[in-house]
Design an enzyme around this catalytic site. Structure first.
Site, PDB file in Angstrom:
ATOM      1  N   CYS A  15      45.446  40.425  42.128  1.00 56.75           N
ATOM      2  CA  CYS A  15      44.300  40.679  43.006  1.00 56.75           C
ATOM      3  C   CYS A  15      43.648  39.373  43.462  1.00 56.75           C
ATOM      4  O   CYS A  15      43.266  39.247  44.626  1.00 56.75           O
ATOM      5  CB  CYS A  15      43.220  41.486  42.281  1.00 56.75           C
ATOM      6  N   ASP A  16      43.493  38.433  42.563  1.00 59.44           N
ATOM      7  CA  ASP A  16      42.610  37.292  42.826  1.00 59.44           C
ATOM      8  C   ASP A  16      43.307  35.938  42.931  1.00 59.44           C
ATOM      9  O   ASP A  16      42.668  34.948  43.296  1.00 59.44           O
ATOM     10  CB  ASP A  16      41.536  37.217  41.728  1.00 59.44           C
ATOM     11  N   CYS A  39      42.837  39.886  36.903  1.00 55.49           N
ATOM     12  CA  CYS A  39      43.948  40.389  37.716  1.00 55.49           C
ATOM     13  C   CYS A  39      44.472  39.286  38.626  1.00 55.49           C
ATOM     14  O   CYS A  39      43.864  38.994  39.668  1.00 55.49           O
ATOM     15  CB  CYS A  39      43.484  41.601  38.532  1.00 55.49           C
TER      16      CYS A  39
END
Ligand code: NAP
Length: 307
Positions: free
Chosen positions: A138-139, A135
């Protein structure tokens, strides 16, 4: 007789459980043998509102679970059995066997999520959350001034590679063929980005690192030559598998995502859907949670109209 059985215990299922129990309904959550969904595999989550310093994925899920249980949700760590929903009367009730128990419910929420496809190589699973990510949204921010690889040749890979250039020093996009599945516009955008380079006809064969990703082995599919590349992160962007296949008769669209008819409804009256099993677009914990809330409110109306 349950009012609602929620299948799945990620942010979507548990948010729906919190709303439905607080509305006074009798709720069973069939959580899956591995409960909690994708966040159980993540380390720090920095983009879930309410946590100024971020929150560990597992801590977030344990808290959501306790919150749902506090309001009376019954949570069973079991997998939902393959069930043919075309055999039930219109609008339910629905019944199925959970181990030795015969369960009957007025409604069902399918919130089984989706799993990111993995490349299936040595070291990938062990270093997931330690440099291997599925992701970028997200990261990506964890890779400021780092060098990363994005794997894939579709729109997701192009979008992720382009997004990660906001943080990373350099992105190497590795694709197993020469032709791309990605749309021309997204491919051209990635190609025009000076921070992205392309390594084609190539596949990662191993992710190496003790506690975090340190390097990868890469095989050239044309020459079979294997080389090593030092790297800080590997973003796998090769698609998702929605967990929809045990719900026979529930209509799905391209890629196996459950098709939504109206507000959280499926093609079968009394069966609702929320979260990543239906969402091939946003795929965020917070959107899944919001979708679970919406579904619970839709189910509340359905149940109230029934009685
Ligand atoms: P996708 O279009 O199915 O592409 C997957 C890519 O991953 C393919 O290039 C495939 O290679 C590669 N791949 C699959 N398995 C692999 C493996 N084991 N090892 C290495 N490579 C592998 O998936 P997606 O990119 O996630 O896109 C899914 C859908 O969402 C598409 O319809 C896409 O258009 C859409 N989407 C749209 C946007 C947007 O418009 N903003 C953004 C993201 C996604 P091969 O080509 O060799 O099969």
């Amino acid at each position: 007789m349950y009012d609602l059985v929620i299948v799945g215990s990620g942010p979507s299922g548990l948010t729906a459980a919190i709303y439905a129990t607080r509305a006074g309904f009798k709720v069973l959550v069939v959580a899956g043998v591995k409960w909690g969904g994708q966040l159980m595999l993540t380390t720090l989550v920095e983009n879930y509102p309410g946590f100024e310093n971020g929150v560990q994925g597992q801590d977030l899920m344990f808290t959501m679970r306790k919150q749902a249980e506090k309001f009376g949700a019954e949570i069973v760590e079991a997998d939902f059995p393959e069930t043919d929903f075309t055999t039930f009367p219109e609008g339910g009730p629905f019944n199925f066997k959970l181990g030795e128990r015969e369960i009957e419910t007025k409604s069902i929420l399918v919130a089984t999520g989706a799993d990111a496809k993995t490349i299936g190589v040595e070291g990938e699973k062990r270093l997931s959350g330690r440099g291997v990510s599925y992701c970028a949204t997200c990261d990506g921010a964890f890779f400021r001034n780092k060098n990363v690889i994005v794997v894939g040749g579709g729109d997701s890979a192009m979008e992720d590679a382009t997004f990660i250039t906001r943080f990373a020093t350099h992105v190497t996009l590795i694709h197993r063929r020469e032709e791309f599945k990605a749309s021309k516009i997204m491919l051209d955008k990635a190609k025009a980005d000076p921070k992205i380079s392309f390594l084609l006809n190539s596949e990662i064969t191993e992710v190496i690192g003790e506690n975090k990703v340190e390097k990868v082995k890469i095989k050239n599919n044309k020459t079979s030559e294997v080389t090593e590349m030092p790297i800080d992160g590997v973003f796998v962007a090769i698609g998702h598998n929605p967990n929809s296949n045990v719900f026979k008769g529930v209509e799905v669209k391209d890629g196996g995502y459950v098709k939504e008819f109206g507000h959280s409804e499926t093609n079968i009256k009394g069966i609702f859907v929320s979260g990543d099993v239906a969402d091939d677009h946003y795929r965020q914990a917070i959107t899944a949670a919001g979708y679970g809330c919406q579904a619970a409110l839709d189910i509340q109306r359905f149940l109230e109209n029934k009685s």
